[in-house]
Design a protein around this motif. Structure first.
Motif, PDB file in Angstrom:
ATOM      1  N   UNK A  12       0.818  -1.214   0.000  1.00  0.00           N
ATOM      2  CA  UNK A  12       0.000   0.000   0.000  1.00  0.00           C
ATOM      3  C   UNK A  12       0.856   1.269   0.000  1.00  0.00           C
ATOM      4  N   UNK A  13       1.988   1.241   0.663  1.00  0.00           N
ATOM      5  CA  UNK A  13       2.924   2.378   0.709  1.00  0.00           C
ATOM      6  C   UNK A  13       2.198   3.701   0.960  1.00  0.00           C
ATOM      7  N   UNK A  14       1.506   3.850   2.092  1.00  0.00           N
ATOM      8  CA  UNK A  14       0.723   5.073   2.330  1.00  0.00           C
ATOM      9  C   UNK A  14       1.586   6.270   2.681  1.00  0.00           C
ATOM     10  N   UNK A  15       1.074   7.456   2.327  1.00  0.00           N
ATOM     11  CA  UNK A  15       1.746   8.711   2.653  1.00  0.00           C
ATOM     12  C   UNK A  15       0.689   9.755   2.986  1.00  0.00           C
TER      13      UNK A  15
ATOM     14  N   UNK B  67      -5.553  13.416   4.560  1.00  0.00           N
ATOM     15  CA  UNK B  67      -5.530  13.006   3.166  1.00  0.00           C
ATOM     16  C   UNK B  67      -4.356  12.042   3.014  1.00  0.00           C
ATOM     17  N   UNK B  68      -4.667  10.820   2.605  1.00  0.00           N
ATOM     18  CA  UNK B  68      -3.666   9.764   2.514  1.00  0.00           C
ATOM     19  C   UNK B  68      -3.592   9.262   1.078  1.00  0.00           C
ATOM     20  N   UNK B  69      -2.409   9.230   0.544  1.00  0.00           N
ATOM     21  CA  UNK B  69      -2.183   8.642  -0.777  1.00  0.00           C
ATOM     22  C   UNK B  69      -1.644   7.237  -0.579  1.00  0.00           C
ATOM     23  N   UNK B  70      -2.236   6.265  -1.276  1.00  0.00           N
ATOM     24  CA  UNK B  70      -1.738   4.888  -1.160  1.00  0.00           C
ATOM     25  C   UNK B  70      -2.045   4.134  -2.454  1.00  0.00           C
ATOM     26  N   UNK B  71      -1.376   3.013  -2.623  1.00  0.00           N
ATOM     27  CA  UNK B  71      -1.557   2.190  -3.823  1.00  0.00           C
ATOM     28  C   UNK B  71      -2.771   1.307  -3.633  1.00  0.00           C
ATOM     29  N   UNK B  72      -3.878   1.718  -4.222  1.00  0.00           N
ATOM     30  CA  UNK B  72      -5.111   0.954  -4.089  1.00  0.00           C
ATOM     31  C   UNK B  72      -4.988  -0.377  -4.818  1.00  0.00           C
ATOM     32  N   UNK B  73      -4.369  -0.353  -5.991  1.00  0.00           N
ATOM     33  CA  UNK B  73      -4.055  -1.569  -6.740  1.00  0.00           C
ATOM     34  C   UNK B  73      -2.686  -1.382  -7.374  1.00  0.00           C
TER      35      UNK B  73
ATOM     36  N   UNK C 135      -2.165  -0.765 -10.318  1.00  0.00           N
ATOM     37  CA  UNK C 135      -2.247   0.219 -11.390  1.00  0.00           C
ATOM     38  C   UNK C 135      -2.854   1.548 -10.957  1.00  0.00           C
ATOM     39  N   UNK C 136      -3.293   1.671  -9.717  1.00  0.00           N
ATOM     40  CA  UNK C 136      -3.973   2.900  -9.282  1.00  0.00           C
ATOM     41  C   UNK C 136      -3.483   3.330  -7.899  1.00  0.00           C
ATOM     42  N   UNK C 137      -2.792   4.465  -7.872  1.00  0.00           N
ATOM     43  CA  UNK C 137      -2.405   5.090  -6.606  1.00  0.00           C
ATOM     44  C   UNK C 137      -3.356   6.266  -6.410  1.00  0.00           C
ATOM     45  N   UNK C 138      -4.051   6.308  -5.279  1.00  0.00           N
ATOM     46  CA  UNK C 138      -5.170   7.236  -5.102  1.00  0.00           C
ATOM     47  C   UNK C 138      -5.012   8.042  -3.819  1.00  0.00           C
ATOM     48  N   UNK C 139      -5.792   9.121  -3.754  1.00  0.00           N
ATOM     49  CA  UNK C 139      -5.880   9.918  -2.533  1.00  0.00           C
ATOM     50  C   UNK C 139      -7.177   9.557  -1.821  1.00  0.00           C
ATOM     51  N   UNK C 140      -7.086   9.231  -0.537  1.00  0.00           N
ATOM     52  CA  UNK C 140      -8.243   8.871   0.264  1.00  0.00           C
ATOM     53  C   UNK C 140      -8.401   9.855   1.406  1.00  0.00           C
ATOM     54  N   UNK C 141      -9.584   9.865   2.000  1.00  0.00           N
ATOM     55  CA  UNK C 141      -9.834  10.605   3.238  1.00  0.00           C
ATOM     56  C   UNK C 141      -9.897   9.613   4.383  1.00  0.00           C
ATOM     57  N   UNK C 142      -9.153   9.923   5.437  1.00  0.00           N
ATOM     58  CA  UNK C 142      -9.035   9.035   6.589  1.00  0.00           C
ATOM     59  C   UNK C 142      -9.264   9.843   7.854  1.00  0.00           C
TER      60      UNK C 142
ATOM     61  N   UNK D 236      -5.242  -2.899   7.885  1.00  0.00           N
ATOM     62  CA  UNK D 236      -3.801  -2.965   8.122  1.00  0.00           C
ATOM     63  C   UNK D 236      -3.271  -1.812   8.968  1.00  0.00           C
ATOM     64  N   UNK D 237      -4.067  -0.770   9.166  1.00  0.00           N
ATOM     65  CA  UNK D 237      -3.577   0.408   9.878  1.00  0.00           C
ATOM     66  C   UNK D 237      -3.358   0.107  11.360  1.00  0.00           C
ATOM     67  N   UNK D 238      -2.293   0.626  11.941  1.00  0.00           N
ATOM     68  CA  UNK D 238      -1.998   0.323  13.349  1.00  0.00           C
ATOM     69  C   UNK D 238      -3.051   0.855  14.310  1.00  0.00           C
ATOM     70  N   UNK D 239      -3.810   1.868  13.902  1.00  0.00           N
ATOM     71  CA  UNK D 239      -4.842   2.435  14.780  1.00  0.00           C
ATOM     72  C   UNK D 239      -6.115   1.592  14.814  1.00  0.00           C
ATOM     73  N   UNK D 240      -6.189   0.546  13.981  1.00  0.00           N
ATOM     74  CA  UNK D 240      -7.439  -0.200  13.784  1.00  0.00           C
ATOM     75  C   UNK D 240      -7.416  -1.541  14.492  1.00  0.00           C
ATOM     76  N   UNK D 241      -8.535  -1.858  15.153  1.00  0.00           N
ATOM     77  CA  UNK D 241      -8.769  -3.180  15.720  1.00  0.00           C
ATOM     78  C   UNK D 241      -9.233  -4.078  14.581  1.00  0.00           C
TER      79      UNK D 241
END
Length: 386
Positions: free
Chosen positions: A88-91, A105-111, A113-120, A236-241
């Motif tokens: 995922x390589x999030x930033x 705003x987090x950018x990560x490799x969704x697949x 072929x697609x690296x996207x910006x998400x809201x977290x 996969x996020x460390x903040x998540x149960x």
């Protein structure tokens, strides 16, 4: 007057031939003059009669795990997608303090072929926290996607669009922010064609779907893959149960929610609002499903030869599941909704998990109003022991 038997026989023979010829011409001309009616072929009833859904659960199923595995395998096969384990390589590229939680705003490799910006959204309190993957609707509006569910910032046009959408469908509230205030980590991404990943228009959907097929892939399948990957990223996020990760969606987002719950082990509960009915009840003259447009995003070619919509959703069993419908929703006729709910309830019961499956018919139409949100979030809290 003398008789001429041979002449009479010839005359009768000629008359018979002429009548036969006329009958043949009439039969030949009785062809199908109208082949399409209301965006359906006139032989649609014959096609519907062939849909027996052989992979659907029946009381004859003895091994529930094997039944579910077979259904999941068929669903995945028909998405026309390859498995994707891209890192995922999030930033984090931007952040905003919202009191009890932080918006990122987090950018990560969704697949691959697609690296996207998400809201977290992440609560400030110590974790790990329960989490919710929020899946946006279609709605014929493409300039915003993730912003339909989580309030954006630093973009006045999208802020205004998000407020308009919230006022129209969510009683003026942003569902993602409401969940974050309750202590949930919340993630939302844009489906292909929405928000950052556009521009798409209603008319262009048909061409986009056709070109996916020309490339050996599927528009609806790509959405399914991306939602599965988003679920894995959130878990996969460390903040998540990892044991408390829900999928929640409204309208097309509801279909996405129960679909990803059926496919992904990362999802442990599902809330689906205003998208569920039987094919029998949807494929009728005048229904929105017959218009094309959003259907391209949500239909896997050949799937209905094997499983109906409630059958696919039932592959999520025995996970906790809440399905909501509007009593006057024009898109999903109430009899078809009730039939689907009944079919699904029997599957959860077969898992001995009837207490994990709940459906509600609420007043109103195609909206996720404040009261429905409150009920959904309270239900989710209970499932996660909160």
């Amino acid at each position: 007057m003398p008789r001429h038997p041979d002449r009479n026989r010839s005359f009768r023979h000629l008359c018979a031939c002429a009548l036969a010829l006329l009958a043949g011409l009439a039969q030949a001309q009785a062809f199908q003059r109208q082949a399409i009616d209301g965006n359906l072929p006139v032989f649609a009833p014959a096609l519907k009669a062939r849909l027996t859904f052989p992979l659907a659960w029946t009381p004859q199923v003895k091994d529930m795990h094997a039944w579910r595995t077979a259904g999941q395998a068929k669903l995945w096969e028909l998405t026309l997608q390859d498995r994707d384990d891209t890192p995922f390589a999030p930033q984090v590229i931007a952040q905003q303090d919202r009191g009890s939680y932080v918006a990122r705003q987090v950018v990560f490799s969704l697949t691959a072929t697609s690296r996207v910006r998400a809201l977290l959204l992440v609560p400030k309190a110590p974790g790990p926290h329960p989490a919710a993957l929020l899946l946006h609707d279609h709605g014929g509006r493409f300039d915003i996607g993730k912003e339909k569910l989580i309030a954006p910032w630093d973009d006045s046009a999208r802020e205004a669009a998000a407020r308009t959408w919230a006022d129209k469908y969510f009683s003026g509230r942003m569902p993602g922010d409401e969940l974050a205030r309750r202590g949930y980590v919340v993630l939302a991404t844009d489906a292909l064609g929405w928000g950052d990943r556009g521009p798409l228009t209603g008319d262009a959907q048909q061409a986009l779907a056709a070109n996916f097929f020309n490339l050996g892939s599927s528009l609806a399948g790509n959405m399914a893959l991306e939602d599965l990957r988003a679920a894995s990223f959130l878990a996969s996020l460390p903040e998540v149960d990892k044991g408390r990760v829900a999928a929640l969606g409204f309208s097309m987002g509801a279909l996405r929610a129960w679909q990803v719950a059926a496919l992904s082990d990362a999802i442990t509960a599902v809330v689906a609002v205003n998208w569920m009915a039987t094919t029998e009840g949807l494929m009728v003259p005048g229904n929105n499903q017959l218009r094309g447009s959003s259907a391209f995003q949500m239909l896997h070619p050949g799937l209905l030869r094997h499983l109906d919509f409630p059958d696919v959703a039932s592959l999520a069993a025995p996970k906790p599941a809440l399905f909501l419908a509007g009593a006057t929703d024009p898109l999903f006729p109430l009899p078809a909704v009730r039939d689907a709910y009944g079919k699904m309830a029997r599957v959860w019961n077969a898992w001995h998990a009837a207490d994990k499956f709940e459906t509600r018919i609420l007043p109103g139409g195609h909206v996720f109003a404040r009261e429905a949100q409150q009920q959904s979030f309270d239900w989710l809290d209970r499932q996660f022991g909160r």
